[in-house]
Each structure stands twice: as C-alpha cells, then as structure tokens.
Design an enzyme around this catalytic site. Sequence first.
Site, short mmCIF file in Angstrom:
data_model
loop_
_atom_site.label_atom_id
_atom_site.label_comp_id
_atom_site.label_asym_id
_atom_site.label_seq_id
_atom_site.Cartn_x
_atom_site.Cartn_y
_atom_site.Cartn_z
N GLU A 261 0.73 -1.16 -0.17
CA GLU A 261 0.01 0.17 -0.06
C GLU A 261 0.83 1.26 0.05
O GLU A 261 1.83 1.37 0.89
CB GLU A 261 -0.89 0.00 1.19
N HIS A 283 -8.06 1.47 1.32
CA HIS A 283 -7.80 1.39 2.77
C HIS A 283 -8.62 2.10 3.82
O HIS A 283 -8.29 2.84 4.67
CB HIS A 283 -6.27 1.24 3.41
#
Length: 534
Positions: A261, A283
């Site tokens: 990420e 997220h």
Amino acid sequence: MSKPVVLIAEELSPATIDALGPDFEVRSVDGADRAALLPALADAHAVLIRSATKMDAEAIAAAPVLKVIARAGVGLDNVDIKAATTAGVMVVNAPTSNIISAAELTVTHMLSLARHVPAAHGSLAGGAWKRSSFTGTELFEKTIGIIGLGRIGALVAARVQAFDTRVIAYDPYVTSARAQQLGVQLVTLDELLAQSDFVTIHMPKTPETTGMISTEQFALMKPTAYVVNVARGGLIDEEALHTALTEGTIAGAGLDVFTSEPPKPEGTAFPLLSLPNVVVTPHLGASTDEAQEKAGISVAKSVRLALDGELVPDAVNVAGGVIDPYVRPGIPLVEKLGQIFAALAHSPLTSLDVEVHGELSQYDVSVYKLAALKGVFTNIVSETVSYVNAPLLADQRGIESRLLVDADSPEYRNVITLRGALSDGSQLAVSGTLTGTKQIEKLVGINGYALELPIEQHHIVMLYTDRPGIVAVYGQKFGEAGINIAGMQIARQAAGGQALSVLTVDSPVADELLDEVRAAIDADLFRQIEITEA
C-alpha cells in the site's frame, strides 16, 4: 508535583484530548518528523500515535520515562512491540474502534459490485446514458460466505441477514453453538467457496492465512460470484485474482486492502486497478469520523489506566486480553493479596503459585497471575510496577510463577490463594475472596489459619503463643498510643498452640511502638501491612 507528559504525535479528535482529562500535560509534535519526535520523547510518559509515527527501538530508547505507546487504531506495524516490552512499556491499541465501520464498508463493497455503482457513476459522469450496460443483481436470497466469524464477521452476518440472505461461514475456531446463535451455518472452506454468491474475508494475516484465496480456491467458486476483502492485504493472492477476473472464473472483486500500500510499485501500473469488474477503495475500513473518534477516546482511556498502573484490557503486550466481567472484580483483590504476601515474606521469594478455586476456574483467569506479581512487587521495588513489567521483574529475580485452577471450593464460592516458596526453604500462603452482593474483599487465610476479615488500608499481623492476657497487652499499648483498632480476627489451629491475630487499624503505627508491642507479647511474626490501592 508536575503532571505526567502525554505526547500527541499525530492529529487526533478533540474528544480524545477531552478523554485524557486535566491530569496530564498534553504536548504535540509532528511524529513523522524524526528530528522533532526523538527529543520530544525525552520526558514523555505516554505517546499517542496513528500510522505515520514510527515507535521503533530507537524512539523507545529516546524515551526513558515512557510508560505507554497508544495507537489510535487497530494495526501496530509501526510499533516495535518487542523493544517496548523489553523496556517495560505498555503498547495499546483500539481493536474494536473500527469494527462497525469495517462491517459497513464490507456491505458497501457487496452492493457496489452487485449494482455496478462505480462503473455506472463513471459512465454517467462522462456524459453517457447506458442503463442496459449496468444491469445488476439483488442480494435477496443469495448465499453470503463469511471467512472468519470474529467480531467484524459477526457484524457483517447480522447486516446481510437484513437482505434475506443465507449466511454460511468458515472459521475453525468458532463452535457450532456460537454460529447458531448468529444465525449462521458453519461449513468447510471448500463448501463455502462453492456455494457462495458473495465471499467476504475477515481473517488475521498470518503465515497460514497469507494467500489463502488463490488459484485453487477461485476454481471452486461460481462464475457469477464476487469476493470482497476489507481485512488485510495479502489474504488474497493478487496475481491469481487478476487471472480469475480476466478469465471470467469469478464475476468481480471489492478490495480495500492490498499486499503493498499504495498498491502501485514505483514506475509501474497496478493491473487490478484497470479491470472493470473491480471496486477498490484506499484502505478506508476505519476511515469514518465515528471510528476515528472511538479509537482516540479508547486509547485515551487506556493511557489513563496505564499511567495509573492499572490493568489495560487493550494492551497487546499483556497476557489476558479482554477480561470477563465475572473475573474483573477479583483483580484488585489479587493485587492486594500480593501486597500482603510481600509484607509477610521474611526472605526472598523464589516461586509463586496463584491458585484459583471455585466457579472462577471455568473462566480465563490468566490476568490474576499478572495481578499477583504486580501486587508482590508494588511496595518492594523502586520503579513503578505495571502489568507489563511485573513478569519481567519476576524473571530478573529468578522467580517462577504458575497459575493453578481447581473447581473445588468447599467454604466459599471462590477462593484465591497465593502460595510461595521462600529462599530459606519455608512457605507462605495468603488467601482471599469476594463476599456478598457488594463483593467485599476479604482476607480468609494466612498459612493455614482461617480468617474472614475485610481488607483495609492498614493491618497488623501477629503470630504468638496463645495464652491468657495477650489481647489485653497489645490492646492497651495501641490504645495508649491513640491507635484505634477497627477490626480484629484471632485464629488458632490448636488450644495452647500458636495464635494468629490480624488487626485492622485506622492509621499507620510507628516502628518504635511496633517494636515495643512485639517484645511485650514475644511474637514469632509481627508485620505491619500498608495496602496501596489497586
């Protein structure tokens, strides 16, 4: 006295500051700025962080008086838990702060996939009107498969049941009774994959679960099925997912988390983002105002408890976890028994057994061992004793400790006994219980002498040869010195043998008077016990 310093290293809600209250000096620093963070930690007793601040070994070493690291969220990838534990620093997070937000986002992904919401929005925003291109499907009477029936999985189950769905689940650690309670049918993983129209994953990321949904698992799924992951990146094999989506093995995927990420290695594209049958979010599982506020308030309360030396159920480096309500009232009792034990010990402790007898044996009472060690060390070491460093203090002193449970308790519903071996070869045991609707803490035994005396702040314990007039002797001497005896219990095991007397007094007794009384009654054991409130 100066107030303990609480360092706020990242932006937190005003409610978080309010929850800390007025008892601390609250300072702020940019935790992502290493040059600013390290000197700011020098006199910090607590630090509150989110994800941008790295509390690694270097940062912990720069904080000599630090007692607690509080992460206002769930993940702890930015905290070196091992280094913190070694330094006696408690690490806390807010494990339940985002569970509703995560469950709602899961359902959001399901609905977005079922009705092609992002693609339809993009088409219309681009000037097209293509209703027929976005024909969707209903959740009504579909089968929802939940992998992992923990707190979030259970919340998802409750929410999708409102759509009149059939809910099945795979979780090797959940009993059928618990599943039935949730209205969910337990099945094997293969059965879940084969039967489900929507599969959602709510598992922790471990070596065993990493890549648990891959090529073999996609092959078992319906070509009309969708998979959703808002839990942890890496639970789904992303390369295998890309293949399954492009080849039509499954219909689509909703992803909030990724192996890396942001999900785009530098200089490259992320293949899944370009697929029309994928819905992605960056997220956002905990990204609601409510979740952020809950997380901040939760860790603020944990910081208050930690700086008071109390049990913090959300501390990740303390054994025991969440404490059952039936177990919780016994924690301060066990701490006080530990203090009594330490006060009565006449030589160093070498081993300690914490015995739990009665109905409590049916519960997880592992926290009682921590409470006992904390009580034992509270008044005998110079540093502040916490549930984090009490086991370390025992290890440093070579003290072995065990927790023993037994359902047999003939006289009381529950009895907790601390039984220890001392370095001179002798043994010492103290026992206590909680009685009545008010759960009054009572001392019910010392070395086999039966008592029943409420535990108060000041006690005197005397062991002497039983003979007439002894009570009058010490009663007179304490009375002449202005010491009020508020309660008293005398126990003996045989007439003419030794008697154990435990007094409750209203104030501390001077050492000179204690020595005088000890000599007057020729006591074999004479101790003043001062209880520090747990």
